[in-house]
Design a protein around this motif. Sequence first.
Motif, short mmCIF file in Angstrom:
data_model
loop_
_atom_site.label_atom_id
_atom_site.label_comp_id
_atom_site.label_asym_id
_atom_site.label_seq_id
_atom_site.Cartn_x
_atom_site.Cartn_y
_atom_site.Cartn_z
N UNK A 120 0.62 -1.04 -0.12
CA UNK A 120 -0.22 0.02 0.02
C UNK A 120 0.81 1.23 0.04
N UNK A 121 1.86 1.20 0.83
CA UNK A 121 2.77 2.41 0.72
C UNK A 121 3.63 2.40 -0.83
N UNK A 122 4.10 1.46 -1.24
CA UNK A 122 4.43 1.58 -2.70
C UNK A 122 3.29 2.16 -3.63
N UNK A 123 2.02 1.63 -3.37
CA UNK A 123 0.92 2.42 -4.29
C UNK A 123 0.73 3.97 -4.08
N UNK A 124 0.90 4.11 -2.71
CA UNK A 124 0.70 5.60 -2.42
C UNK A 124 1.99 6.38 -3.09
N UNK A 139 3.50 5.53 -5.72
CA UNK A 139 3.26 5.78 -6.94
C UNK A 139 2.47 6.72 -7.58
N UNK A 140 1.23 6.76 -6.73
CA UNK A 140 0.27 7.77 -7.16
C UNK A 140 0.92 9.34 -7.01
N UNK A 141 1.56 9.51 -5.90
CA UNK A 141 2.23 10.93 -6.12
C UNK A 141 3.19 11.02 -7.13
N UNK A 142 4.36 10.13 -7.26
CA UNK A 142 5.14 10.44 -8.30
C UNK A 142 4.54 10.25 -9.55
N UNK A 143 3.68 9.71 -9.71
CA UNK A 143 3.03 9.57 -11.27
C UNK A 143 2.61 10.84 -11.58
N UNK A 144 1.80 11.48 -10.51
CA UNK A 144 1.43 12.93 -10.64
C UNK A 144 2.46 13.90 -10.92
N UNK A 145 3.78 13.85 -10.55
CA UNK A 145 4.68 14.63 -10.73
C UNK A 145 5.43 14.47 -12.14
N UNK A 158 11.88 -4.17 1.82
CA UNK A 158 10.67 -3.22 1.53
C UNK A 158 11.22 -1.94 0.86
N UNK A 159 12.44 -1.58 1.05
CA UNK A 159 12.69 -0.17 0.72
C UNK A 159 12.99 -0.43 -0.91
N UNK A 160 13.47 -1.47 -1.53
CA UNK A 160 13.60 -1.76 -2.97
C UNK A 160 12.30 -1.96 -3.52
N UNK A 161 11.35 -2.74 -2.83
CA UNK A 161 10.06 -2.51 -3.74
C UNK A 161 9.55 -1.20 -3.75
N UNK A 162 9.78 -0.11 -2.78
CA UNK A 162 8.94 1.10 -2.84
C UNK A 162 10.04 1.90 -4.10
#
Length: 400
Positions: free
Chosen positions: A11-15, A17-23, A131-135
């Motif tokens: 879920x944190x990776x999804x979050x 992704x949403x933010x960085x996709x917008x940028x 975990x950090x690598x996945x994000x």
Amino acid sequence: MNALERRAVSTLALLYSFRMLGLFMVLPLLALYAPELKGATPSLIGLALGIYGLSQALLQIPFGWLSDRLGRKPVIIGGLLLFALGSLVAALADSVQGVIIGRALQGAGAIASTVMALVADLTREEQRTKAMAIVGASIGLAFTLALILGPLVASFGGLSAVFYLTVMLALLGIAVVLFLIPTPSSQSQGQAEVGPRTNLLGRSLRDPGLLRLNGGVFVLHFTLMAAFLVIPALLQDGMAIQRESHWLVYLAVVLLSLLGVLPLMRIAERGGRPRESFACGIILLALSLVLLAWLPSGWWIAVGLWLFFIGFNYLEATLPSLVSKTVFSGGKGTALGVYSTCQFLGTFIGGAAGGAIIEVWGATALLLVCLLLMLTWLFLALPTFAVVASKTSEAELPQS
């Protein structure tokens, strides 16, 4: 990973992704669409591209510090609200100055360090690197999708449509925080770990391993912003591809870049040679800049883009896991705030200085500056692995 860790990381990776996709959706567009805005010049277009990095850089450390004391989720939600507001301002703007203001407000939602600290809060030490690598990989995925989705959306509604979509992504991110992301126990957050007040910022700035990683992420994002002041024009002029069709080129080269990224990851993780893979990522980026600067025509542009995406996506996914190995106990929010500050400072300077360099000396000069920075990073980065190895007894990052 256990079930809670898998849920938290996904879920944190999804979050993220949403933010960085917008940028990132704006990256392949501003150099092509911003000249149609009132008052547009190369310098102001570069500023519009990179200005969010300045507000991000100024606020990463305060947000990280605040999250160590007030909790991660309230800080993340507040940052996403600022991000949505900035996206709305940019969507309504009819001048380049309005877009600059909107992008600056987008950057004021400086939650990158807080999100990474929350990843650390919700995972065990032995799972943290994974975990950090996945994000980190989710950032690369967002980058890939943005290059395709941005031009597609803009072909129907221009820049405004892209910014409106970004508002929706920010609101979806808030829903993810409220309903999907687990809440860490108070004992797992920074305020419980620190104990007596220590100079967290000073420790972060003095740590030699963090210094090298912070400098590296600065160079990486300086180069990213600067390159996308040049690449759209190369596709339009050097390859004679209309801007509405640029997404097809990005789709092809990004998918093909997996042929390079996956072997690098395999060599680093299973082959026990992270040092060599890391150096290879930097070298591929440097080679791509050479091709784009001195062979800016036809298929050489496509080859240069392919190498660029291999190097960028691998390094972007690798750096957060290296940081997680180096960060000292008790100051995750602050130390990751410094790292994110350097990342976004590179974004700002790459866009603002890049636009000014193009206006005065041209695109080739800008690519040459990026090449020199990349070679300097290669020279300085490799000792990082010795520093990381000395700080961990885990086996995820083998010594070379």
